[in-house]
Motif scaffolding. Structure first.
Motif, PDB file in Angstrom:
ATOM      1  N   HIS A   1      72.318  55.874  49.745  1.00 31.16           N
ATOM      2  CA  HIS A   1      72.301  54.642  50.561  1.00 31.16           C
ATOM      3  C   HIS A   1      71.126  54.287  51.019  1.00 31.16           C
ATOM      4  CE1 HIS A   1      76.819  54.926  51.729  1.00 31.16           C
ATOM      5  NE2 HIS A   1      76.639  56.316  51.551  1.00 31.16           N
ATOM      6  N   ASP A   2      70.953  53.076  51.665  1.00 33.05           N
ATOM      7  CA  ASP A   2      69.806  52.482  52.280  1.00 33.05           C
ATOM      8  C   ASP A   2      69.487  53.601  53.533  1.00 33.05           C
ATOM      9  OD1 ASP A   2      67.930  51.456  53.752  1.00 33.05           O
ATOM     10  OD2 ASP A   2      68.566  49.447  53.621  1.00 33.05           O
ATOM     11  N   PRO A   3      68.391  54.306  53.585  1.00 34.81           N
ATOM     12  CA  PRO A   3      68.112  55.510  54.665  1.00 34.81           C
ATOM     13  C   PRO A   3      68.254  54.470  56.027  1.00 34.81           C
ATOM     14  CG  PRO A   3      66.060  54.827  53.546  1.00 34.81           C
ATOM     15  CD  PRO A   3      67.268  54.147  52.789  1.00 34.81           C
ATOM     16  N   ALA A   4      68.177  53.204  56.124  1.00 28.86           N
ATOM     17  CA  ALA A   4      68.122  52.625  57.475  1.00 28.86           C
ATOM     18  C   ALA A   4      69.460  51.888  57.590  1.00 28.86           C
ATOM     19  CB  ALA A   4      66.980  51.500  57.346  1.00 28.86           C
ATOM     20  N   GLU A   5      70.481  52.083  56.930  1.00 33.93           N
ATOM     21  CA  GLU A   5      71.713  51.484  57.229  1.00 33.93           C
ATOM     22  C   GLU A   5      72.425  52.079  58.224  1.00 33.93           C
ATOM     23  OE1 GLU A   5      74.116  51.046  53.320  1.00 33.93           O
ATOM     24  OE2 GLU A   5      75.635  51.602  54.554  1.00 33.93           O
ATOM     25  N   GLN A   6      72.913  51.277  59.219  1.00 39.77           N
ATOM     26  CA  GLN A   6      73.418  52.030  60.282  1.00 39.77           C
ATOM     27  C   GLN A   6      75.139  51.707  59.996  1.00 39.77           C
ATOM     28  OE1 GLN A   6      71.922  50.902  63.947  1.00 39.77           O
ATOM     29  NE2 GLN A   6      69.803  51.529  63.511  1.00 39.77           N
ATOM     30  N   SER A   7      75.942  52.740  60.692  1.00 39.37           N
ATOM     31  CA  SER A   7      77.293  52.276  60.491  1.00 39.37           C
ATOM     32  C   SER A   7      77.757  52.927  61.792  1.00 39.37           C
ATOM     33  CB  SER A   7      77.756  53.076  59.297  1.00 39.37           C
ATOM     34  OG  SER A   7      79.218  53.339  59.708  1.00 39.37           O
ATOM     35  N   LEU A   8      78.021  52.324  63.046  1.00 35.04           N
ATOM     36  CA  LEU A   8      78.342  52.703  64.261  1.00 35.04           C
ATOM     37  C   LEU A   8      79.817  53.179  64.239  1.00 35.04           C
ATOM     38  CD1 LEU A   8      76.610  50.038  66.249  1.00 35.04           C
ATOM     39  CD2 LEU A   8      75.754  52.168  65.666  1.00 35.04           C
ATOM     40  N   LEU A   9      80.462  52.992  63.107  1.00 33.50           N
ATOM     41  CA  LEU A   9      81.887  53.630  63.215  1.00 33.50           C
ATOM     42  C   LEU A   9      81.781  55.038  62.794  1.00 33.50           C
ATOM     43  CD1 LEU A   9      83.981  50.401  62.060  1.00 33.50           C
ATOM     44  CD2 LEU A   9      83.951  51.682  64.317  1.00 33.50           C
ATOM     45  N   ALA A  10      80.756  55.360  61.977  1.00 35.42           N
ATOM     46  CA  ALA A  10      80.769  56.805  61.292  1.00 35.42           C
ATOM     47  C   ALA A  10      79.626  57.402  61.700  1.00 35.42           C
ATOM     48  CB  ALA A  10      80.637  56.639  59.938  1.00 35.42           C
ATOM     49  N   ARG A  11      79.473  57.423  63.037  1.00 32.31           N
ATOM     50  CA  ARG A  11      78.258  58.244  63.714  1.00 32.31           C
ATOM     51  C   ARG A  11      78.638  59.797  63.805  1.00 32.31           C
ATOM     52  NH1 ARG A  11      77.142  55.258  69.468  1.00 32.31           N
ATOM     53  NH2 ARG A  11      79.248  55.141  69.115  1.00 32.31           N
ATOM     54  N   LEU A  12      77.277  60.570  63.523  1.00 37.79           N
ATOM     55  CA  LEU A  12      77.427  62.044  63.662  1.00 37.79           C
ATOM     56  C   LEU A  12      78.811  62.424  63.048  1.00 37.79           C
ATOM     57  CD1 LEU A  12      76.643  62.351  67.542  1.00 37.79           C
ATOM     58  CD2 LEU A  12      75.175  62.885  65.677  1.00 37.79           C
ATOM     59  N   ALA A  13      78.942  62.203  61.489  1.00 37.18           N
ATOM     60  CA  ALA A  13      80.078  62.517  60.716  1.00 37.18           C
ATOM     61  C   ALA A  13      79.543  63.889  60.070  1.00 37.18           C
ATOM     62  CB  ALA A  13      80.337  61.395  59.716  1.00 37.18           C
ATOM     63  N   PRO A  14      80.398  64.689  59.836  1.00 38.76           N
ATOM     64  CA  PRO A  14      80.245  65.962  59.232  1.00 38.76           C
ATOM     65  C   PRO A  14      80.181  65.524  57.715  1.00 38.76           C
ATOM     66  CG  PRO A  14      82.506  65.765  59.793  1.00 38.76           C
ATOM     67  CD  PRO A  14      82.022  64.569  60.712  1.00 38.76           C
ATOM     68  N   PRO A  15      79.872  66.649  57.003  1.00 40.16           N
ATOM     69  CA  PRO A  15      79.399  66.406  55.557  1.00 40.16           C
ATOM     70  C   PRO A  15      80.791  66.061  55.073  1.00 40.16           C
ATOM     71  CG  PRO A  15      78.277  68.396  56.398  1.00 40.16           C
ATOM     72  CD  PRO A  15      78.956  67.889  57.434  1.00 40.16           C
ATOM     73  N   SER A  16      80.751  65.106  53.792  1.00 41.13           N
ATOM     74  CA  SER A  16      81.956  64.945  53.256  1.00 41.13           C
ATOM     75  C   SER A  16      82.838  66.192  52.769  1.00 41.13           C
ATOM     76  CB  SER A  16      81.833  63.893  52.194  1.00 41.13           C
ATOM     77  OG  SER A  16      81.168  64.364  51.052  1.00 41.13           O
ATOM     78  N   PHE A  17      81.905  67.008  52.202  1.00 39.24           N
ATOM     79  CA  PHE A  17      82.545  68.146  51.530  1.00 39.24           C
ATOM     80  C   PHE A  17      83.232  69.220  52.689  1.00 39.24           C
ATOM     81  CE2 PHE A  17      78.145  69.379  51.992  1.00 39.24           C
ATOM     82  CZ  PHE A  17      78.166  70.687  52.476  1.00 39.24           C
ATOM     83  N   LEU A  18      83.060  68.776  53.874  1.00 37.46           N
ATOM     84  CA  LEU A  18      83.943  69.548  54.993  1.00 37.46           C
ATOM     85  C   LEU A  18      84.686  68.750  55.793  1.00 37.46           C
ATOM     86  CD1 LEU A  18      80.882  71.756  56.580  1.00 37.46           C
ATOM     87  CD2 LEU A  18      82.732  72.614  55.181  1.00 37.46           C
ATOM     88  N   GLY A  19      85.185  67.573  55.057  1.00 38.14           N
ATOM     89  CA  GLY A  19      86.217  66.852  55.691  1.00 38.14           C
ATOM     90  C   GLY A  19      85.543  65.294  56.409  1.00 38.14           C
ATOM     91  N   GLY A  20      84.203  65.046  56.273  1.00 35.56           N
ATOM     92  CA  GLY A  20      83.798  64.089  56.793  1.00 35.56           C
ATOM     93  C   GLY A  20      84.131  62.776  55.901  1.00 35.56           C
ATOM     94  N   PRO A  21      83.801  61.647  56.301  1.00 31.72           N
ATOM     95  CA  PRO A  21      84.099  60.468  55.659  1.00 31.72           C
ATOM     96  C   PRO A  21      83.515  60.495  54.076  1.00 31.72           C
ATOM     97  CG  PRO A  21      82.332  59.883  57.149  1.00 31.72           C
ATOM     98  CD  PRO A  21      82.789  61.505  57.412  1.00 31.72           C
ATOM     99  N   GLU A  22      84.364  59.923  53.069  1.00 33.02           N
ATOM    100  CA  GLU A  22      83.686  59.605  51.602  1.00 33.02           C
ATOM    101  C   GLU A  22      82.445  59.031  51.854  1.00 33.02           C
ATOM    102  OE1 GLU A  22      85.075  60.754  48.432  1.00 33.02           O
ATOM    103  OE2 GLU A  22      86.078  61.894  49.968  1.00 33.02           O
ATOM    104  N   GLY A  23      81.622  59.431  50.862  1.00 28.28           N
ATOM    105  CA  GLY A  23      80.270  58.726  50.518  1.00 28.28           C
ATOM    106  C   GLY A  23      79.313  59.266  51.304  1.00 28.28           C
ATOM    107  N   HIS A  24      79.461  60.014  52.387  1.00 29.57           N
ATOM    108  CA  HIS A  24      78.426  60.561  53.067  1.00 29.57           C
ATOM    109  C   HIS A  24      78.198  62.092  52.709  1.00 29.57           C
ATOM    110  CE1 HIS A  24      77.184  56.865  55.015  1.00 29.57           C
ATOM    111  NE2 HIS A  24      78.350  56.844  55.317  1.00 29.57           N
ATOM    112  N   PHE A  25      77.565  62.595  51.734  1.00 29.56           N
ATOM    113  CA  PHE A  25      77.881  63.956  51.298  1.00 29.56           C
ATOM    114  C   PHE A  25      77.302  64.769  52.389  1.00 29.56           C
ATOM    115  CE2 PHE A  25      76.057  67.423  48.662  1.00 29.56           C
ATOM    116  CZ  PHE A  25      77.341  68.006  48.263  1.00 29.56           C
ATOM    117  N   LEU A  26      76.240  64.572  53.071  1.00 30.91           N
ATOM    118  CA  LEU A  26      75.797  65.663  54.011  1.00 30.91           C
ATOM    119  C   LEU A  26      75.840  65.101  55.395  1.00 30.91           C
ATOM    120  CD1 LEU A  26      72.222  66.527  52.535  1.00 30.91           C
ATOM    121  CD2 LEU A  26      74.481  67.781  52.328  1.00 30.91           C
ATOM    122  N   GLY A  27      77.047  64.041  55.764  1.00 32.39           N
ATOM    123  CA  GLY A  27      77.192  63.497  56.847  1.00 32.39           C
ATOM    124  C   GLY A  27      76.121  62.335  57.233  1.00 32.39           C
ATOM    125  N   THR A  28      76.493  61.966  58.479  1.00 30.72           N
ATOM    126  CA  THR A  28      75.503  61.001  58.988  1.00 30.72           C
ATOM    127  C   THR A  28      74.924  61.411  60.328  1.00 30.72           C
ATOM    128  OG1 THR A  28      77.301  60.166  60.454  1.00 30.72           O
ATOM    129  CG2 THR A  28      77.053  59.077  58.087  1.00 30.72           C
TER     130      THR A  28
END
Lengths: 280, 305
Positions: free
Chosen positions: A32-59
């Motif tokens: 991703h772009d490191p500055a790209e914000q997504s206010l709907l997916a704040r403080l998401a856990p890593p995707s391998f721990l049930g977080g949203p797809e596409g954010h491997f280490l979370g947000t």
């Protein structure tokens, strides 16, 4: 180079290689772009721990992708540390060569200078200067670079003194080689291995200092991602989401550990005499 | 002996002078000190008045002498934020920092030394490899990251200890453990390698040959001798600890001198920054001095080098 084939060395080289790649071309690695914000997916856990797809280490707290920010964050840390080591190594090596070769009054003066600077705590000096001048990339490089020369000078000086009286150096002098040629052509290469080994350890120390400064808010300023800065930001939200502060720290620790391991391997390969505590 | 100590004391003078020079030029690095001390929109008259009041209109050399004279008395001027003398702000916070530093030393010595002894005695065993890997790891992880991890595990997940602030002993545990982490690793490494040096010496073989128990040999004969260089390292590290103090106090909101200096930097409160930098550098120089004197006292060979 059999030392380089041990599993530890290979792992370390891969880690450092990845960090270098992230420094040179973060766009190749980052999803991703490191500055790209997504206010709907704040403080998401890593995707391998049930977080949203596409954010491997979370947000993080602004919904920015942590993995991408770690990858882009490598640049500030590594550029500053490498440049600082290059500066301190160049100054220190030159001073050490000249002082060790000439001896006498030059040497005494250099020794006192070294002692004086070593008597001043580096991190404090850096914090103080950055506090007043502000923290640009250039300031950090110069301050860190200038802070590190005495150790290099000390090591090179000691190495020069140990080879200065050898017969081949005397021979070079006897056939009329000028001092500069003797220093750089004949003595220089012989103190190279000690310098390279030390530069490796010094690099990891600089990374540690840079990370500490950016953690304290005295390094490169946001929005540029830095590893230390990410941990500091993440600490504020640590009870809600641990990923934002834990993963950048793993990046710092594994880079430092890998560089230290490479230092150990280089030490054993280049100069077995330096080998300290193992194998005894 | 007295000779050595006196000579060593003389050597600290240039270092102390260097510290004063650095502190002095700190506020002059950016050119005009009035930029730092007065608000951006201060009028030229206010600037001139300030210059006269603080002697900034005098020649640099004269300013330096005045600064030097005052610094020696602990006078760094008043805090721009609180109006109190910078040095009394520092004094207020000193207790908390000393508390933290002592607890840290206690943990570092209590864990690092035994780890080093065990690791050396059972060298190349699984235990030794474990201690060495942990030590390598401990030195690779930045202090502040240990702090954040400790908070996460013991405060957020286990809810055993507070995340920060000050109060009773419970507030001290995490900051002290964090600050001790690198020191533990270093002490374990140094203790291990000096133990190995001593263990090969003849008097150790003699001690064994005369039938002393293994525990007595290791503790009385080896560890005690190996501890001398380690003591020097501890004294040296006490100065280095001051850098870690700044970080640890920031992570845990510990109300000590380190937090004071970071807050002062953010608030551009330069007299306080100068006072703390001077103080920490002084501790650093003095602990170097202590390290040298200690090793001379404990090991007569050093005095004649």
């Amino acid at each position: 180079m059999r030392h380089l084939r041990s599993p530890v060395a290979v792992t370390s080289l891969i880690v450092v290689g990845l960090a270098l790649l992230a420094t040179l071309a973060p766009g190749l690695l980052a999803p991703h772009d490191p500055a790209e914000q997504s206010l709907l997916a704040r403080l998401a856990p890593p995707s391998f721990l049930g977080g949203p797809e596409g954010h491997f280490l979370g947000t993080d707290q602004l919904g920015r992708d942590i993995l991408s920010r770690i990858i882009y964050g490598a640049r500030a840390t590594l550029l500053i540390s490498i440049a600082a080591v290059v500066i301190s190594c160049s100054i220190g090596t030159t001073v050490g060569l000249v002082a060790g070769y000439n001896g006498g009054r030059t040497d005494a003066l250099v020794l006192r200078l070294i002692d004086m600077q070593l008597a001043f705590p580096v991190i404090l000096l850096v914090i103080a200067v950055v506090a007043v001048v502000g923290s640009s990339v250039l300031t950090l490089i110069v301050v860190l670079g200038v802070s590190g020369w005495p150790q290099f000078a000390r090591i090179v000086r000691a190495a020069v003194i140990s080879v200065r009286e050898m017969e081949y150096v005397e021979a070079a002098r006897a056939i009329g080689a000028p001092a500069m040629r003797v220093i750089f052509r004949h003595i220089g290469p012989n103190v190279l291995s000690a310098t390279i080994v030390f530069a490796t350890y010094e690099l990891s120390r600089m990374i540690l200092i840079e990370a500490t400064l950016s953690f304290l808010g005295l390094g490169i300023q946001p929005p540029t991602p830095t590893w230390g800065g990410m941990i500091s930001e993440g600490q504020k939200y640590i009870s809600l989401a641990w990923a934002a502060s834990v993963f950048p720290g793993i990046a710092i620790a594994s880079t430092i550990l890998a560089i230290n391991m490479i230092g150990d391997v280089l030490r054993d390969a280049l100069d077995p005499r330096l080998s300290g505590e193992d194998g005894r | 002996m007295v000779d050595y100590v006196l000579r060593r004391l003389l050597y600290t003078i240039p270092s102390l002078l260097g510290i004063v020079v650095v502190c002095f030029f700190l506020t002059r690095l950016s050119g005009d000190p009035t930029d730092l001390f007065l608000p951006i929109d201060a009028s030229e008259e206010a600037r001139d008045a300030f210059r006269v009041q603080y002697g900034l209109d005098k020649p640099l050399m004269e300013q330096f002498v005045a600064f030097f004279y005052k610094a020696l008395q602990g006078d760094f001027g008043n805090s721009l934020r609180f109006g109190e003398p910078a040095i009394s702000l520092l004094a207020e916070r000193l207790g908390a920092t000393i508390q933290l530093a002592l607890a840290t030393l206690f943990i570092a010595v209590g864990v690092g030394i035994p780890a080093g002894i065990v690791s050396a005695y059972y060298r190349n065993s699984l235990l030794d490899v474990a201690v060495r890997s942990l030590a390598a790891f401990g030195q690779a992880v930045p202090t502040f990251y240990w702090g954040v991890l400790c908070i996460l595990i013991f405060s957020v997940w286990l809810k055993w200890l507070p995340t920060g602030g000050s109060g009773g002993l419970v507030h001290l545990i995490l900051p002290a453990t964090t600050l001790a982490s690198t020191l533990v690793a270093l002490l374990a490494r140094v203790m291990r390698s000096t133990m190995l040096d001593v263990m090969r010496q003849d008097f150790v073989r003699t001690a064994r040959a005369k039938g002393l128990g293994e525990f007595t040999v290791v503790m009385r004969h080896v560890a005690r001798n190996a501890f001398i260089p380690v003591l020097t390292v501890i004294a040296l590290q006490f100065g280095v600890l001051m850098g870690g103090v700044i970080v640890t106090e920031t992570v845990f909101s510990w109300p000590g001198v380190g937090r004071l200096v970071i807050q002062a930097i953010y608030a551009r409160d330069y007299p306080v920054v100068q006072a703390v930098v001077f103080f920490f550098a002084l501790i650093f120089v003095l602990s170097n001095l202590l390290a040298d004197i200690l090793s001379a006292v404990l090991d007569p060979r050093v005095r004649y080098k």
